[in-house]
Design an enzyme around this catalytic site. Structure first.
Site, PDB file in Angstrom:
ATOM      1  N   GLU A   1       8.697  14.690  11.039  1.00  0.00           N
ATOM      2  CA  GLU A   1       8.511  14.010  12.322  1.00  0.00           C
ATOM      3  C   GLU A   1       9.757  14.181  13.191  1.00  0.00           C
ATOM      4  OE1 GLU A   1       5.329  10.727  11.945  1.00  0.00           O
ATOM      5  OE2 GLU A   1       7.257   9.823  11.523  1.00  0.00           O
TER       6      GLU A   1
ATOM      7  N   HIS B   1      10.961   6.249   7.743  1.00  0.00           N
ATOM      8  CA  HIS B   1      10.496   6.506   9.110  1.00  0.00           C
ATOM      9  C   HIS B   1      11.688   6.403  10.076  1.00  0.00           C
ATOM     10  CE1 HIS B   1       8.467   6.153  12.936  1.00  0.00           C
ATOM     11  NE2 HIS B   1       7.403   6.684  12.345  1.00  0.00           N
TER      12      HIS B   1
HETATM   13  P1  PGA Z   1       3.095   8.958  17.288  1.00  0.00           P
HETATM   14  O1  PGA Z   1       3.928   8.362  16.060  1.00  0.00           O
HETATM   15  O2  PGA Z   1       1.879   9.626  16.716  1.00  0.00           O
HETATM   16  O3  PGA Z   1       2.788   7.785  18.141  1.00  0.00           O
HETATM   17  O4  PGA Z   1       3.996   9.950  17.973  1.00  0.00           O
HETATM   18  C1  PGA Z   1       4.022   9.057  14.851  1.00  0.00           C
HETATM   19  C2  PGA Z   1       4.857   8.280  13.868  1.00  0.00           C
HETATM   20  O5  PGA Z   1       5.815   7.609  14.284  1.00  0.00           O
HETATM   21  O6  PGA Z   1       4.575   8.303  12.656  1.00  0.00           O
END
Ligand code: PGA
Length: 249
Positions: free
Chosen positions: A163, A93
């Protein structure tokens, strides 16, 4: 990893809030949508959350794992996560990378150990905003993928979460067609980079809410979502999972 709608609670929740979360979730989730859901509570609440959800068929995952057990003060082993019912773990992440200094090589090591120990993996990748704005997204992702999975025999349920770092917790998203193009690209690159030519499931993460999920799920190459902020509310998370049903998988 057979789950497509994954809630990442990060370092949130409390003994009391977790109970409210499940009540709100249960009151709003459609029966047929439950089997697509999974949540990753903070480690210290894994046991409590497993007990609360009991037999509700929500999967439980870990937000990260360490590469070993034993003399590693403060770390969380795969063995302990499995013991508490985790069926998978997120790795890589961007918050682990930016706040805790994890590198692609660390992520690769975690992937290899997890696969060895039969722990399913959701691996996060994503570009910073300056790379997005300068049109460098594909090169950035190619590099991350190359460093993490080159010549790796990937498990059949290996999943990538795309992401964009600048979309996490900001309310900003790439355009839906851009997300689709990037997911297609990720599938192609993983196929050509992994040892066993795996085409992974690719889910999207970054400011997903019940307001934008329907549009997102219409995109062909979007196989699900990793949800941070919006997953902290059981009703909102249930709504997103219900919308995923329209994908008709
Ligand atoms: P968010 O976070 O939906 O708050 O943008 C997503 C993540 O960090 O997995």
């Amino acid at each position: 990893m057979d789950r497509s709608i994954i809630g990442n609670w990060k370092s949130n929740g409390s003994l009391e809030l977790n109970k409210i979360w499940f009540k709100d979730f249960q009151e709003n989730i459609k029966d047929s949508a439950i089997s697509s859901t999974a949540i990753c509570p903070p480690y210290l609440y894994l046991d409590q959350v497993s007990n609360i959800i009991n037999k509700a068929n929500i999967s439980i995952g870990s937000q990260d794992i360490d590469i070993s057990n034993g003399a590693r003060t403060g770390s969380i082993s795969i063995e302990a996560c499995k013991d508490l019912g985790c069926q998978f773990s997120i790795i890589g992440h961007s918050e682990r990378r930016t706040l805790f200094g994890e590198t692609d090589l660390n992520v690769r090591e975690k992937l290899l150990v997890a696969q060895d120990k039969k722990m399913s993996i959701v691996m996060c990748i994503g570009e910073p905003e300056e790379d997005y704005l300068s049109g460098n997204t594909k090169d950035y992702l190619f590099n991350q993928i190359n460093k993490t999975i080159k010549n790796v025999d990937l498990a059949e349920d290996f999943t990538i979460a795309y992401e964009p770092i600048w979309a996490i917790g900001t309310g900003k998203l790439p355009k839906m067609h851009e997300i689709n193009t990037i997911h297609k690209y990720i599938k192609d690159i993983v196929q050509s980079t992994s040892k066993n030519s795996m085409v992974p499931k690719v889910i999207y993460g970054g400011s997903v809410t019940s307001e934008n999920a329907e549009e997102l799920f219409k995109e062909d190459c979007v196989d699900g979502a990793l949800i941070g902020g919006a997953s902290l509310n059981g009703k909102e998370f249930a709504k997103i999972a219900n919308q995923f049903l329209n994908k008709g998988l």
